[in-house]
Write a protein that holds these residues in place. Structure first.
Motif, PDB file in Angstrom:
ATOM      1  N   ALA A  81       0.773  -1.242   0.082  1.00 53.47           N
ATOM      2  CA  ALA A  81       0.085  -0.208   0.079  1.00 53.47           C
ATOM      3  C   ALA A  81       0.918   1.084   0.138  1.00 53.47           C
ATOM      4  CB  ALA A  81      -0.812  -0.080   1.195  1.00 53.47           C
ATOM      5  N   ALA A  82       2.232   0.926   0.406  1.00 51.13           N
ATOM      6  CA  ALA A  82       2.863   2.359   0.456  1.00 51.13           C
ATOM      7  C   ALA A  82       3.042   2.994  -0.649  1.00 51.13           C
ATOM      8  CB  ALA A  82       4.266   2.017   1.290  1.00 51.13           C
ATOM      9  N   PRO A  83       3.635   2.407  -1.872  1.00 51.27           N
ATOM     10  CA  PRO A  83       3.937   3.035  -2.957  1.00 51.27           C
ATOM     11  C   PRO A  83       2.872   3.706  -3.774  1.00 51.27           C
ATOM     12  CG  PRO A  83       5.083   0.768  -3.038  1.00 51.27           C
ATOM     13  CD  PRO A  83       3.993   0.930  -1.969  1.00 51.27           C
ATOM     14  N   LEU A  84       1.677   3.209  -3.502  1.00 51.38           N
ATOM     15  CA  LEU A  84       0.364   3.832  -4.433  1.00 51.38           C
ATOM     16  C   LEU A  84       0.095   4.798  -3.403  1.00 51.38           C
ATOM     17  CD1 LEU A  84      -1.439   0.440  -5.247  1.00 51.38           C
ATOM     18  CD2 LEU A  84      -0.184   1.701  -6.749  1.00 51.38           C
ATOM     19  N   SER A  85      -0.030   4.808  -2.309  1.00 54.75           N
ATOM     20  CA  SER A  85      -0.461   5.843  -1.443  1.00 54.75           C
ATOM     21  C   SER A  85       0.597   7.128  -1.515  1.00 54.75           C
ATOM     22  CB  SER A  85      -0.415   5.239   0.234  1.00 54.75           C
ATOM     23  OG  SER A  85       0.510   5.077   0.705  1.00 54.75           O
ATOM     24  N   ASN A  86       1.736   6.704  -1.596  1.00 54.33           N
ATOM     25  CA  ASN A  86       2.913   7.798  -1.697  1.00 54.33           C
ATOM     26  C   ASN A  86       2.427   8.538  -2.941  1.00 54.33           C
ATOM     27  OD1 ASN A  86       4.787   8.186   0.295  1.00 54.33           O
ATOM     28  ND2 ASN A  86       5.008   6.177  -0.135  1.00 54.33           N
ATOM     29  N   VAL A  87       2.119   8.219  -4.044  1.00 57.83           N
ATOM     30  CA  VAL A  87       1.867   8.810  -5.013  1.00 57.83           C
ATOM     31  C   VAL A  87       0.811   9.846  -4.790  1.00 57.83           C
ATOM     32  CG1 VAL A  87       0.934   8.771  -7.615  1.00 57.83           C
ATOM     33  CG2 VAL A  87       2.813   7.061  -6.806  1.00 57.83           C
ATOM     34  N   VAL A  88      -0.260   9.323  -4.160  1.00 62.29           N
ATOM     35  CA  VAL A  88      -1.288  10.127  -3.815  1.00 62.29           C
ATOM     36  C   VAL A  88      -1.106  11.323  -2.801  1.00 62.29           C
ATOM     37  CG1 VAL A  88      -3.801  10.165  -2.907  1.00 62.29           C
ATOM     38  CG2 VAL A  88      -2.892   8.248  -4.660  1.00 62.29           C
ATOM     39  N   TRP A  89      -0.340  10.883  -1.729  1.00 64.68           N
ATOM     40  CA  TRP A  89       0.202  11.840  -0.815  1.00 64.68           C
ATOM     41  C   TRP A  89       1.316  12.934  -1.302  1.00 64.68           C
ATOM     42  CZ3 TRP A  89      -3.258  11.664   2.588  1.00 64.68           C
ATOM     43  CH2 TRP A  89      -3.550  10.735   3.432  1.00 64.68           C
ATOM     44  N   GLN A  90       1.923  12.459  -2.312  1.00 68.09           N
ATOM     45  CA  GLN A  90       2.706  13.514  -2.708  1.00 68.09           C
ATOM     46  C   GLN A  90       2.099  14.637  -3.680  1.00 68.09           C
ATOM     47  OE1 GLN A  90       6.246  12.036  -5.061  1.00 68.09           O
ATOM     48  NE2 GLN A  90       6.593  13.985  -6.041  1.00 68.09           N
ATOM     49  N   ARG A  91       0.927  14.307  -4.374  1.00 68.33           N
ATOM     50  CA  ARG A  91       0.177  14.985  -5.146  1.00 68.33           C
ATOM     51  C   ARG A  91      -0.418  15.911  -4.148  1.00 68.33           C
ATOM     52  NH1 ARG A  91      -2.031  11.595 -10.139  1.00 68.33           N
ATOM     53  NH2 ARG A  91      -0.030  11.112 -11.018  1.00 68.33           N
ATOM     54  N   VAL A  92      -1.110  15.571  -3.039  1.00 70.09           N
ATOM     55  CA  VAL A  92      -1.639  16.187  -2.011  1.00 70.09           C
ATOM     56  C   VAL A  92      -1.081  17.240  -1.352  1.00 70.09           C
ATOM     57  CG1 VAL A  92      -3.202  16.189   0.137  1.00 70.09           C
ATOM     58  CG2 VAL A  92      -3.589  14.497  -1.614  1.00 70.09           C
ATOM     59  N   ALA A  93       0.311  16.696  -1.117  1.00 73.83           N
ATOM     60  CA  ALA A  93       1.345  17.536  -0.503  1.00 73.83           C
ATOM     61  C   ALA A  93       1.745  18.934  -1.230  1.00 73.83           C
ATOM     62  CB  ALA A  93       2.500  16.969  -0.291  1.00 73.83           C
ATOM     63  N   GLU A  94       1.696  18.745  -2.541  1.00 72.61           N
ATOM     64  CA  GLU A  94       2.000  19.768  -3.516  1.00 72.61           C
ATOM     65  C   GLU A  94       0.674  20.808  -3.878  1.00 72.61           C
ATOM     66  OE1 GLU A  94       3.456  17.370  -6.793  1.00 72.61           O
ATOM     67  OE2 GLU A  94       5.512  17.151  -6.225  1.00 72.61           O
ATOM     68  N   ARG A  95      -0.263  20.212  -3.788  1.00 69.49           N
ATOM     69  CA  ARG A  95      -1.392  20.911  -4.047  1.00 69.49           C
ATOM     70  C   ARG A  95      -1.995  21.408  -2.920  1.00 69.49           C
ATOM     71  NH1 ARG A  95      -3.948  17.181  -8.928  1.00 69.49           N
ATOM     72  NH2 ARG A  95      -2.180  17.061 -10.231  1.00 69.49           N
ATOM     73  N   LYS A  96      -2.172  20.587  -1.857  1.00 64.00           N
ATOM     74  CA  LYS A  96      -2.948  21.234  -0.842  1.00 64.00           C
ATOM     75  C   LYS A  96      -2.185  21.512   0.472  1.00 64.00           C
ATOM     76  CE  LYS A  96      -6.906  20.050  -2.852  1.00 64.00           C
ATOM     77  NZ  LYS A  96      -8.119  21.221  -3.185  1.00 64.00           N
ATOM     78  N   GLY A  97      -0.930  20.895   0.596  1.00 63.04           N
ATOM     79  CA  GLY A  97      -0.114  21.307   1.711  1.00 63.04           C
ATOM     80  C   GLY A  97      -0.233  20.100   2.835  1.00 63.04           C
TER      81      GLY A  97
END
Length: 421
Positions: A287-303
């Motif tokens: 679950a870590a690699p897939l969730s990291n893709v999403v979390w990275q985008r959230v970090a860049e767009r939402k903080g």
């Protein structure tokens, strides 16, 4: 004469992403090795399973992740006093890394040769874990300081996302090995000793790689000493953004009381076979690699604030899922959802917590902010011991319920975090 319409302006092409420099590559490679080591020496699954196989009571099993997490955080205020005025932080990191590698070797030997004396084995193993955790606490603050100096704020989400993404793939491979080893004919305790040895190799390589980073010096600062750091705590706590973040971290630390018992609950209450621990590690790491893709985008767009809030939801669902699997008498494959939820939340916390802290800490007070937060939160990470005592007296259900309530409180308090951090 009418003026012809001007042609529409073409959008400016997006600037190409700059490739990783040497220091960033070394930091990423360090993360990959550490993730692989975490797969072999996962405290909540592999080490807890080893302790359960030795017959450890629940409070001792709860002590293991408390030592790993709390021991990492507790010494950091003292270390902040040491490293704050030092222009270079890496020498402290390298010394602590040597101690950590030595303690991992001792854990391998203890598991291999003393398992026929469970009380002695558990005692020495816990002491080795404690020494390792304290050494990791010494290394943790210099690590963050060096990362903050070598990776710019706008590149940190991608940096940590890349570390976590491919590191998660390596950890998934480690989970395959864990499943194969624990399901093989290799007798206990040699099966666990082999896993610990593989983790030792991965960790040691990761520490060595990060020690090769070229660290730029900090401007000279006057030494403040440990008493000075203690006297500065009230000033740090006057920062409302820091207080809000500290409260969220304390609530989530309390919610962690159920995490070491997910695997133990599966073995002792649901009577799943020991080989299923490998599947649990695989679920955590897949679950870590897939969730990291999403979390990275959230970090860049939402903080980072939004990441922490979303991750709190996933973390609170994990104990509820564990309870539901037991109540409905579902199988081991359904129970994998507990570790998927935990992994998704952990990756979010890894990215969100680090970025938020580095973004709200002033440059001149970064060590003090990191040390103060981690020392205060480190004490709260011993709540799994309380969870173990509750489980010994009243079962696992109250522990799971209390964790879910604390996660809900953390979710609500995230609304007070600084939105632009």
């Amino acid at each position: 004469m009418p003026v012809p319409d001007a042609p529409p302006a073409l959008p400016e092409p997006a600037a190409p992403r700059r490739s990783w420099d040497r220091n960033e590559r070394l930091g990423i490679l360090n993360g990959w090795a550490v993730f692989a080591g975490d797969g072999f020496l996962n405290v909540s699954v592999v080490i807890s399973g080893f302790a359960a196989r030795l017959g450890a009571p629940n409070w001792v099993i709860g002590l293991l992740p408390a030592i790993a997490g709390g021991g990492w955080m507790l010494p950091q205020l003292l270390i902040a006093a040491r490293v704050r005025s030092a222009p270079y932080k890496l020498p402290v990191y390298r010394s602590a890394a040597f101690i950590r590698a030595a303690t991992y070797v001792s854990m391998v030997l203890i598991a291999a040769f003393l398992a026929d004396q469970p009380a002695l084995c558990l005692t020495l193993f816990v002491l080795a874990m404690l020494a390792n955790a304290l050494a990791s606490g010494v290394a943790g603050l210099p690590f963050l300081e060096v990362v903050s100096k070598t990776v710019s704020p706008d590149r940190r989400p991608r940096f940590f996302g890349t570390r976590n993404l491919y590191g998660g793939l390596l950890a998934f491979g480690a989970g395959l090995v864990v499943r194969a080893v624990l399901g093989s004919d290799l007798a206990f305790p040699l099966n666990y000793a082999l896993l610990f040895a593989l983790g030792t190799v991965a960790y040691t390589f990761g520490y060595w790689v990060f020690g090769l980073v070229t660290e730029p010096p900090d401007p000279p600062l006057p030494p403040q000493g440990f008493r000075g750091e203690l006297r500065a705590i009230p000033e740090t706590l006057r920062d409302p953004h820091f207080r809000a973040f500290l409260t969220v971290r304390l609530l989530l630390a309390g919610a962690s009381m159920s995490e070491p018992f997910f695997a133990v609950y599966a073995l002792r209450a649901l009577h799943f076979p020991a080989a299923v621990l490998g599947a649990f590690v695989m679920a955590l790491t897949a679950a870590a690699p897939l969730s990291n893709v999403v979390w990275q985008r959230v970090a860049e767009r939402k903080g980072s604030r939004r990441i922490i809030r979303y991750a709190s939801v996933f973390y609170g669902l994990a104990p509820l899922w564990a309870f539901a699997v037991g109540a409905l008498h579902l199988g081991a494959w359904a129970y994998l959802g507990v570790f998927i939820l935990t992994s998704v939340a952990a990756q979010g916390f890894n990215l969100g917590h680090t970025n938020h802290l580095l973004n709200i800490a002033p440059d001149g007070a970064r060590s003090r902010y990191i040390g103060t937060l981690n020392t205060l939160v480190g004490a709260a990470l011993f709540t799994p011991v309380v969870g173990g005592l509750i489980a010994d007296r009243a079962g696992y259900t109250p522990v799971f319920a209390l964790s879910a309530v604390l996660c809900a409180a953390a979710w609500w308090w995230c609304g007070k975090l600084r939105r632009d951090a």
